[in-house]
Design an enzyme around this catalytic site. Structure first.
Site, mmCIF file in Angstrom:
data_model
loop_
_atom_site.group_PDB
_atom_site.id
_atom_site.type_symbol
_atom_site.label_atom_id
_atom_site.label_comp_id
_atom_site.label_asym_id
_atom_site.label_seq_id
_atom_site.Cartn_x
_atom_site.Cartn_y
_atom_site.Cartn_z
ATOM 1 N N GLU A 208 -3.059 -4.608 -1.997
ATOM 2 C CA GLU A 208 -3.265 -5.383 -0.772
ATOM 3 C C GLU A 208 -1.959 -5.953 -0.244
ATOM 4 O O GLU A 208 -1.119 -5.209 0.185
ATOM 5 C CB GLU A 208 -4.327 -6.469 -0.995
ATOM 6 C CG GLU A 208 -5.200 -6.805 0.222
ATOM 7 C CD GLU A 208 -4.492 -7.118 1.518
ATOM 8 O OE1 GLU A 208 -4.437 -6.211 2.381
ATOM 9 O OE2 GLU A 208 -4.061 -8.246 1.729
ATOM 10 N N THR B 71 0.823 -1.217 0.000
ATOM 11 C CA THR B 71 0.000 0.000 0.000
ATOM 12 C C THR B 71 0.854 1.262 0.000
ATOM 13 O O THR B 71 1.983 1.271 0.446
ATOM 14 C CB THR B 71 -0.976 -0.012 1.196
ATOM 15 O OG1 THR B 71 -1.650 -1.244 1.217
ATOM 16 C CG2 THR B 71 -1.982 1.107 1.149
ATOM 17 N N GLY C 76 -0.335 0.378 5.897
ATOM 18 C CA GLY C 76 -0.132 -0.301 7.180
ATOM 19 C C GLY C 76 -1.223 -1.290 7.541
ATOM 20 O O GLY C 76 -1.371 -1.644 8.720
ATOM 21 N N GLY C 77 -2.015 -1.728 6.557
ATOM 22 C CA GLY C 77 -3.075 -2.695 6.864
ATOM 23 C C GLY C 77 -4.031 -2.113 7.896
ATOM 24 O O GLY C 77 -4.303 -0.907 7.894
ATOM 25 N N ASP D 119 -9.432 -9.180 1.583
ATOM 26 C CA ASP D 119 -9.925 -8.192 2.564
ATOM 27 C C ASP D 119 -11.379 -8.475 2.947
ATOM 28 O O ASP D 119 -11.922 -7.843 3.841
ATOM 29 C CB ASP D 119 -9.789 -6.758 2.039
ATOM 30 C CG ASP D 119 -8.442 -6.153 2.396
ATOM 31 O OD1 ASP D 119 -7.608 -6.855 2.990
ATOM 32 O OD2 ASP D 119 -8.215 -4.966 2.085
ATOM 33 N N THR E 10 -3.567 0.640 -3.308
ATOM 34 C CA THR E 10 -3.034 -0.647 -2.845
ATOM 35 C C THR E 10 -3.302 -1.775 -3.825
ATOM 36 O O THR E 10 -4.274 -1.729 -4.588
ATOM 37 C CB THR E 10 -3.665 -1.008 -1.477
ATOM 38 O OG1 THR E 10 -3.015 -2.172 -0.955
ATOM 39 C CG2 THR E 10 -5.162 -1.291 -1.557
ATOM 40 N N SER F 144 -9.108 -0.625 5.368
ATOM 41 C CA SER F 144 -8.714 0.227 6.501
ATOM 42 C C SER F 144 -8.127 1.546 6.012
ATOM 43 O O SER F 144 -7.693 2.363 6.829
ATOM 44 C CB SER F 144 -7.653 -0.480 7.342
ATOM 45 O OG SER F 144 -8.142 -1.699 7.797
HETATM 46 O O1 DON Z 1 -7.551 -1.860 1.982
HETATM 47 C C1 DON Z 1 -6.883 -2.153 2.949
HETATM 48 O O2 DON Z 1 -7.096 -1.711 4.049
HETATM 49 C C2 DON Z 1 -5.698 -3.087 2.809
HETATM 50 N N1 DON Z 1 -5.819 -3.872 1.623
HETATM 51 C C3 DON Z 1 -4.444 -2.298 2.854
HETATM 52 C C4 DON Z 1 -3.237 -3.167 2.923
HETATM 53 C C5 DON Z 1 -2.102 -2.461 3.518
HETATM 54 O O3 DON Z 1 -2.148 -1.344 3.900
HETATM 55 C C6 DON Z 1 -0.885 -3.224 3.645
HETATM 56 N N2 DON Z 1 0.085 -2.388 4.367
HETATM 57 N N3 DON Z 1 1.016 -1.936 4.541
#
Ligand code: DON
Length: 579
Positions: free
Chosen positions: A419, A399, A485-486, A439, A417, A464
């Protein structure tokens, strides 16, 4: 001096968390100053325009467009194209994004949802094994099965049609040129390849040939060409977004997903041809003297961010210093409560009834805030709005955040992203396809009936991502920011906002505050930056403390007294630059 080595990467798989701390061997330096003239790790001030993004080449592509009279959206297209090439692990045309756009002349904030959608041929049991158990997360990631219909190209094209100033084709030239002539592989990209954070990259033949040429992991500092991407971008540049959603490129994507060596998937030509972005209302709330706005569902980012801030508002944070553990105790408690609601209620509001207004109701949040005491509250329960459970989804490092303010004061905050790092590892046309379907809740039932975030055809998976903007009491734009950052994105953006608004730090200093996260479980504090006394101070308040790397990638711009101040997260490789 920022106390990291050249690079600190958090790479996580479902079972494994690997922290690349300063004890990791040093990599060949990537010198963005030499490559582009931009300096890292410092506040950048300018008067006309500003860009902050994850890679110096991408920032260069953006500033060139702005210098040529381009708009913020023009710059976003150019930056995103370059990131597809130079930061392929994080985002790209095979993925999706959320875009906040501030129209300075209209004084209006727009939010555009270019999130992937689930193909028509999948149902909520996609990730269940034959025995009815959900696949292991990492097994679900790799291959064609996890690929959602990419939304990014349509999103950028629709935004460009509305707010672009330079010709669409012009926004592709620097990336096409660099893809043909070669770019310098950055340490972060090389290290993520070498660590095989995504096992699919070495298992899928097209990705393996690109990222492991002659069987060897791509090395930092080497010149890498991507003629296939140049070719794909040239088609999209000349023919417009339809060249992505129909015709040879669409056919290649569909074949690559259907013929994936691992878990063939279900993306169809109709899915691509029918993809549409969604224009949505932003979610906003007042926090102290500012109004904070972000992305609504299907992202959980905005609502959870605003809930956390509103629950913190009754504490006099500004009376404390940023290194006082008391502040971060409150922060974790508000975060616990907000994540409890997020996990239960937030999903794609086009498919399920998400009680956004009730979740942001001032009285509700006041009552929730009163649950915060001197001790860690343990697992928080969600508020009681209705019956559904959103379901758990795991999100992992990749991301990217792009923040832009143009010479007219228009602004873009875009989180983009594919993902997981390297997405599904299905590579076609020189770019990686996303694994955004992971997700969704892999387990559609979660033991409590059907999850709100279960997979359904055409639905967007819960995110997120929390691209954000804030406005002062006169409605003037103050801050533009966001982070990868997920699920921790929300905490990273909230922390930065507390730094900006409560502690009145500049953007760079706010980004550099130590990260603290609590997703309604243990409290994580940042190994490299958290003051040593925090661990004990939080343990004394009953927290289960986990000391680890917390790799935010916040890129932000503030407007202070008419001047632009850009900051970039030293935990990754980004820079801010402007004029
Ligand atoms: O949409 C989302 O929230 C996730 N797919 C984002 C993934 C992500 O931020 C990975 N991180 N560093």
């Amino acid at each position: 001096m920022f106390p990291f080595s050249k690079l600190s990467i958090l790479a996580a798989t479902a079972a494994l968390v690997i922290a690349c701390s300063p004890s990791q061997p040093e990599r060949e330096a990537f010198d963005p100053e030499a490559a582009t003239g931009f300096a890292q790790n410092q506040l950048v001030i300018s008067d006309n325009y500003m860009v902050s993004a994850a890679n110096p080449y991408a920032v260069q592509a953006g500033t060139e467009v702005l210098a040529a009279g381009g708009s913020a959206i023009d710059a976003a297209v150019a930056i995103q194209n370059m990131l597809t090439l130079v930061e392929p692990q994080s985002s790209g045309i095979g993925g999706g994004a959320f875009i906040l756009y501030w129209d300075a002349a209209e004084q209006r904030l727009h939010t555009l949802d270019a999130r992937e959608t689930a193909p028509a041929a999948v149902d909520h049991e996609l990730f269940l094994n034959q025995d009815g158990e959900p696949a292991r997360w990492i097994d679900a990631v790799v291959g064609g099965r996890s690929v959602g219909t990419p939304g990014l190209v349509r999103g950028l094209a629709d935004a460009h049609q509305r707010w672009g100033r330079l010709p669409w084709e012009r926004l592709f030239t620097s990336t096409i040129e660099k893809a043909e002539q070669g770019f310098t592989v950055s340490p972060r990209l090389a290290q993520l390849v070498e660590m095989e954070i995504n096992p699919g990259v070495s298992q899928m033949s097209t990705a393996a040939a690109y990222f492991f040429p002659q069987g060897e992991a791509l090395k930092a500092g080497t010149l890498k060409r991507n003629p296939e991407l140049a070719q794909s971008l040239r088609m999209i540049a000349r023919q417009g977004p339809d060249a992505f959603y129909q015709g040879p490129l669409a056919e290649q994507m569909v074949s690559a997903v259907a013929a994936a060596e691992i878990e063939p998937g279900h993306l169809s030509l109709e899915d691509l041809a029918q993809y549409q972005v969604a224009w949505r209302d932003p979610v906003c709330a007042d926090y102290r003297q500012q109004t904070v706005c972000s992305m609504g569902p299907p992202s959980s980012g905005g609502v959870t961010l605003l809930q956390t801030l509103k629950m913190l508002e009754r504490f006099n944070i500004a009376d404390y210093t940023p290194d006082d553990a008391q502040v971060w105790h409150w922060f974790t408690q508000a975060s616990r409560l907000a994540y409890a609601d997020r996990d239960r209620y937030l999903a794609d509001a086009d498919f399920v009834d998400v009680p956004v207004a009730a979740m942001l109701d001032a009285e509700y949040l006041q009552a929730r805030s009163e649950l915060i005491g001197d001790e860690d509250m343990g697992t928080a329960s969600a508020g009681d709005f209705n019956q559904f459970v959103a379901g758990i989804n795991v999100e992992q490092p990749s991301t990217t955040q792009i923040s832009i303010v143009d010479a007219e004061g228009n602004a873009v905050s875009m989180t983009s992203t594919i993902e997981m790092g390297f997405g599904s590892a299905v590579m076609v046309g020189g770019f990686l396809l996303n694994n955004q379907l992971t997700d969704f809740s892999l387990d559609p039932y979660n033991g409590e009936g059907l999850a709100a975030n279960r997979l359904e055809p055409g639905k967007r998976p819960r995110s997120s991502m929390a691209p954000a903007m804030t406005f002062d009491s006169n409605g003037e734009l103050r801050h533009v920011l966001g982070s990868p950052g997920g699920p921790r994105i929300i905490n990273y953006v909230t922390k930065t906002l507390i730094g900006l608004i409560d502690f009145e730090l500049d953007m760079q200093a706010a980004i550099e505050l130590p990260n603290v996260t609590n997703l309604n479980g243990s409290t994580a504090i940042e190994e490299e930056l958290a003051p040593t006394h925090w661990r004990q101070a939080l343990q004394e308040r009953g927290h289960q403390v986990n000391v680890r790397s917390l790799n935010s990638g916040v890129h932000g711009i503030s407007i202070i007294d008419g001047r632009l101040q850009g900051g970039a997260d030293p935990r990754r490789e980004g820079v801010a630059a402007g004029q």
